[in-house]
Design a protein around this motif. Structure first.
Motif, short mmCIF file in Angstrom:
data_model
loop_
_atom_site.label_atom_id
_atom_site.label_comp_id
_atom_site.label_asym_id
_atom_site.label_seq_id
_atom_site.Cartn_x
_atom_site.Cartn_y
_atom_site.Cartn_z
N VAL A 122 0.85 -1.19 0.00
CA VAL A 122 0.00 0.00 0.00
C VAL A 122 0.88 1.24 0.00
O VAL A 122 1.76 1.39 0.86
CB VAL A 122 -0.93 0.02 1.23
CG1 VAL A 122 -1.75 1.30 1.26
CG2 VAL A 122 -1.85 -1.19 1.22
N VAL A 123 0.65 2.11 -1.00
CA VAL A 123 1.41 3.36 -1.08
C VAL A 123 0.49 4.58 -0.97
O VAL A 123 0.96 5.71 -0.96
CB VAL A 123 2.24 3.46 -2.39
CG1 VAL A 123 3.34 2.41 -2.39
CG2 VAL A 123 1.36 3.34 -3.62
N GLY A 124 -0.82 4.33 -0.88
CA GLY A 124 -1.74 5.45 -0.73
C GLY A 124 -3.17 4.99 -0.72
O GLY A 124 -3.48 3.80 -0.77
N ILE A 125 -4.04 5.98 -0.62
CA ILE A 125 -5.47 5.74 -0.65
C ILE A 125 -6.11 6.89 -1.40
O ILE A 125 -5.69 8.04 -1.25
CB ILE A 125 -6.05 5.58 0.77
CG1 ILE A 125 -7.50 5.15 0.72
CG2 ILE A 125 -5.86 6.82 1.59
CD1 ILE A 125 -8.03 4.65 2.06
N VAL A 126 -7.07 6.58 -2.24
CA VAL A 126 -7.76 7.61 -3.02
C VAL A 126 -9.24 7.51 -2.69
O VAL A 126 -9.82 6.42 -2.70
CB VAL A 126 -7.56 7.40 -4.54
CG1 VAL A 126 -8.38 8.39 -5.33
CG2 VAL A 126 -6.09 7.52 -4.90
N GLY A 127 -9.82 8.66 -2.41
CA GLY A 127 -11.25 8.72 -2.11
C GLY A 127 -12.00 9.44 -3.21
O GLY A 127 -11.43 10.22 -3.98
N ARG A 128 -13.29 9.18 -3.26
CA ARG A 128 -14.14 9.82 -4.26
C ARG A 128 -14.09 11.34 -4.11
O ARG A 128 -14.04 12.06 -5.10
CB ARG A 128 -15.58 9.30 -4.12
CG ARG A 128 -16.46 9.60 -5.29
CD ARG A 128 -17.80 8.92 -5.17
NE ARG A 128 -17.72 7.47 -5.21
CZ ARG A 128 -17.80 6.74 -6.32
NH1 ARG A 128 -17.96 7.32 -7.48
NH2 ARG A 128 -17.73 5.43 -6.28
N LEU A 129 -14.06 11.83 -2.87
CA LEU A 129 -13.99 13.27 -2.64
C LEU A 129 -12.71 13.86 -3.22
O LEU A 129 -12.72 14.91 -3.84
CB LEU A 129 -14.10 13.59 -1.15
CG LEU A 129 -14.03 15.06 -0.78
CD1 LEU A 129 -15.16 15.84 -1.44
CD2 LEU A 129 -14.08 15.23 0.73
#
Length: 60
Positions: free
Chosen positions: A37-44
């Motif tokens: 895991v290198v990140g997280i992306v959200g819809r916002l």
């Protein structure tokens, strides 16, 4: 009970990310590089980036 994590590879396009979110009914996805895991992306975050792009505001 926990669900399977929703993830995409770091090279995924915005279209691919949104499609994964839609198909899994998720508002966030993990971003992986070499199975880490290198990140997280959200819809916002995607909506804010789209708004800035349309307004001509440079990316941070």
């Amino acid at each position: 009970m926990s669900r399977k994590p929703v993830w995409v590879e770091e090279c995924a396009t915005v279209d691919e990310i949104v499609a994964e979110m839609d198909s899994r009914q998720s508002s966030q996805v993990l971003v992986l590089r070499d199975a880490r895991v290198v990140g997280i992306v959200g819809r916002l975050q995607l909506l804010v980036a789209l708004e800035r792009s349309l307004a001509g505001v440079p990316a941070e």
